[in-house]
Design a protein around this motif. Structure first.
Motif: not given
Length: 660
Positions: A443-451
């Protein structure tokens, strides 16, 4: 290793669990019960008492066979029961609601007679209270022995012990006798003041069962103050009983009676409740889910809200957060004055805001659909950034869910901290936490990263069995939305979620919001090649099971055109009278309701094209700005895939156009 446990090892373990008020889980409990029954013939009197007291304290539903075996073993070792062991053993049975087997009852009464001279006041009071609760006739010999012991130690009785003894004797219809009656009444009066102010509250917190709390409330109600009322609500909530499921509870009548007693007391004390007692009482009612019951007494919830308004300036952050969480849990409306008061007081005490307070405040405001306000939001973000290293998994997922629900982004600094903390904690998230935080990231369009994505995928598989309908729908929706950006989760996760969804569907139907989410998931499965190519068979089965229903629900899910949309449509018709515009057109294949549609070519083109115009209000954008949220992005992508030429008219552009 359970096979090596001796009776003393078992009793030590359950005593430790009871001491910290933690149940070991179904697997450990079953293993302990099996070992107890296997080793029953080796249990000594002290071990039996400890085990049954712990089971009663933790409210564990022990197998009937085990309880019978332990009672029969107690008969065999009855001569080794000390006075405290006798009273504690019978009290445990009373708290468990178990009538002793005849052999045990006879043996215990005889043992109590033998050790009566050694009973201390607490032991005598507990013994008689237990017999009264069990509705057991103590017999003439035991009554006389107990009375003699009570007379000898009358000067040592505390208020609670004296009143409990008198209550038990009266309940069983036994004559106390002039001498003992006078001594006990004298002792009760002599200790009344200290008992009311301090000891009574302590005694309330020691109640372990609903019948015990009920008896105490009835017995001491005339001496209750607001502290005792608040404490009683807290103890009842701690017992984790839910009056909303009374038909399934053996304690249902007692629960209702205690709730009624305490509710009536709230009416009397409401105008004088302190800030702390107000917040704590409302919190206890929320934990009990007794809003409906409290409302049955006119004005109780209204009075508590008024008192909260009156005392909010005296509250500390834990009280403010408790109010927000409680009213949200109870689905109670909050007045503008109280909401403003909570915001202002939270800002004024910002240095005291901890992780739990931040999480509960945000969750409560989001659930109640209240604006957190710019000043409090600034404080929340600042404090969350400074303390995020202390957030536990639930606090973090609750805060993220709240931010996403209110369509608020965390900001660059806090976002960085969130991604780091999420990756560190991911292996500790429960099912709901994983589902909520993934939904929030999208929803917030935050990419938390591959890890994080890899670890979250692994964690999802470990907690799959704990996922409920909402968790499955949220997580499937999130990973489907991510797939449009090339962030693909493993087929194993898709398979696990679909299989869990099929299991849950057998228990009950998915809700309307959940079906709408799942319909968007099924659309993504058709539209994103990377998903479609490796789609597990379980996802196909889930779609076959609920896909048609989900589409029908999605098509008919009511939408309310905004005033802005109506103005845009009217302006278009006035500007282009030859064009036929449709409003709230349901796109047949996807089920989407499109704000405004028309067909035609652009600037003399020969090809007729389908056009979709979406009039997007503030809730479509993050922070009320210009960046669309994840849900809006997904709808746009799916409409474009269906061949529509999409035009978005943001609310601020329309305002600017009309101004010109």
């Amino acid at each position: 290793s359970m096979e090596r446990f001796e009776p003393r090892d078992i009793s030590n373990m359950v005593w430790a669990l009871a001491a910290v008020e933690v149940r070991g889980g179904a697997a450990l409990e079953d293993a302990l019960f099996r070992r107890m029954e296997h080793m029953a013939e080796h249990f000594q009197a002290q071990d039996i008492t400890i085990v049954l007291s712990a089971i009663a304290s933790l409210k564990i539903r022990a197998p009937r066979r085990l309880l019978e075996v332990m009672q029969l073993r107690a008969v065999e070792v009855v001569v080794h029961f000390e006075p405290q062991g006798v009273s504690n053993f019978l009290r445990a049975l009373a708290n468990l609601g178990i009538t002793p087997v005849p052999e045990l009852l006879m043996a215990m009464k005889a043992r109590a007679v033998d050790v009566a001279p050694k009973f201390d006041p607490e032991g005598i009071a507990n013994l008689m209270w237990s017999l009264a609760m069990l509705d057991v006739d103590p017999g003439e010999a035991l009554v006389e022995a107990v009375k003699a012991s009570a007379i000898a130690r009358a000067s040592k009785y505390k208020h609670q012990e004296a009143t409990n003894f008198l209550w038990a004797m009266g309940t069983m219809g036994l004559e106390v006798g002039p001498e003992l009656g006078a001594l006990m009444e004298k002792r009760a009066l002599a200790t009344a003041n200290t008992f009311i102010s301090k000891e009574m509250t302590g005694a309330i917190t020691q109640c372990q069962t609903v019948p015990e709390l009920k008896a105490f409330c009835i017995q001491h109600a005339p001496n209750f103050g607001q502290i005792q009322v608040t404490a009683s609500w807290g103890v009842l909530a701690k017992m984790k009983v839910d009056p909303s499921s009374l038909s399934r509870s053996a304690e249902a009548p007692e629960v209702l009676e205690v709730v009624q007693i305490l509710t009536e007391m709230l009416v009397a004390f409401g105008p004088d409740l302190t800030a702390r007692n107000t917040a704590n009482t409302i919190h206890s009612i929320a934990r009990l889910h007794t809003s409906r019951r409290a409302k049955s007494n006119p004005g109780v919830m209204a009075a508590l809200k008024q008192r909260a308004e009156a005392t909010v300036e005296e509250m500390f952050p834990q009280h403010l957060a408790s109010l927000a969480w409680s009213f949200a849990t109870l689905d109670e409306t909050v007045s503008t004055e109280l909401a403003d008061g909570i915001r202002l007081r939270a800002v004024a005490t910002e240095d005291l805001l901890g992780t739990l307070e931040i999480s509960n405040l945000m969750w409560g405001f989001a659930t109640l659909q209240l604006s957190v306000g710019s000043e409090l939001l600034r404080v929340i973000k600042s404090r969350a950034t400074a303390t995020l290293y202390k957030f536990d998994p639930q606090e973090l997922s609750n805060m993220m869910w709240a931010l996403a629900t209110m369509v608020i982004t965390p900001g660059a600094r806090l976002e960085t901290e969130i991604k780091l903390r999420s990756t560190l904690l991911v292996q500790h998230f429960e099912a709901q936490g994983i589902a909520n935080i993934m939904w929030a990231f999208v929803i917030m369009r935050v990419n938390p990263g591959a890890s994080f994505a890899i670890a979250a995928s692994e964690r999802s598989m470990r907690v799959m069995r704990d996922m409920n309908h909402q968790n499955v729908a949220n997580l499937l929706w999130a990973i489907a939305a991510l797939s449009w950006e090339g962030h693909l989760w493993s087929p194993q996760v898709w398979d696990g979620l679909a299989k869990r969804g099929l299991e849950l569907e057998l228990q009950r139907d998915f809700s309307i919001p959940e079906l709408c989410q799942l319909h968007q998931v099924f659309l993504s499965c058709d539209m994103v090649p990377a998903i479609k190519e490796g789609l597990p068979a379980s996802v196909i089965r889930l779609r076959e099971k609920i896909g048609t229903c989900a589409l029908d629900i999605f098509r008919t899910n009511p939408t309310k055109p905004s005033d802005l949309q109506a103005k845009v449509a009217a302006a278009l018709r006035a500007e282009f009278p030859a064009v036929t515009f449709g409003e709230e057109t349901v796109e047949h294949a996807t089920g989407y309701s499109i704000d405004i549609t028309f067909e035609g070519s652009v600037e003399g083109g020969e090809t007729e094209e389908k056009w979709a115009i979406e009039v997007d209000g503030p809730h479509h954008f993050l922070d009320g700005g210009s960046a669309p949220n994840g849900s809006t992005i997904l709808k746009r992508r799916q409409l474009v895939h269906m061949g529509y030429k999409l035009v978005s008219i943001p609310y601020w552009e329309w305002i600017e156009i009309r101004a010109v």
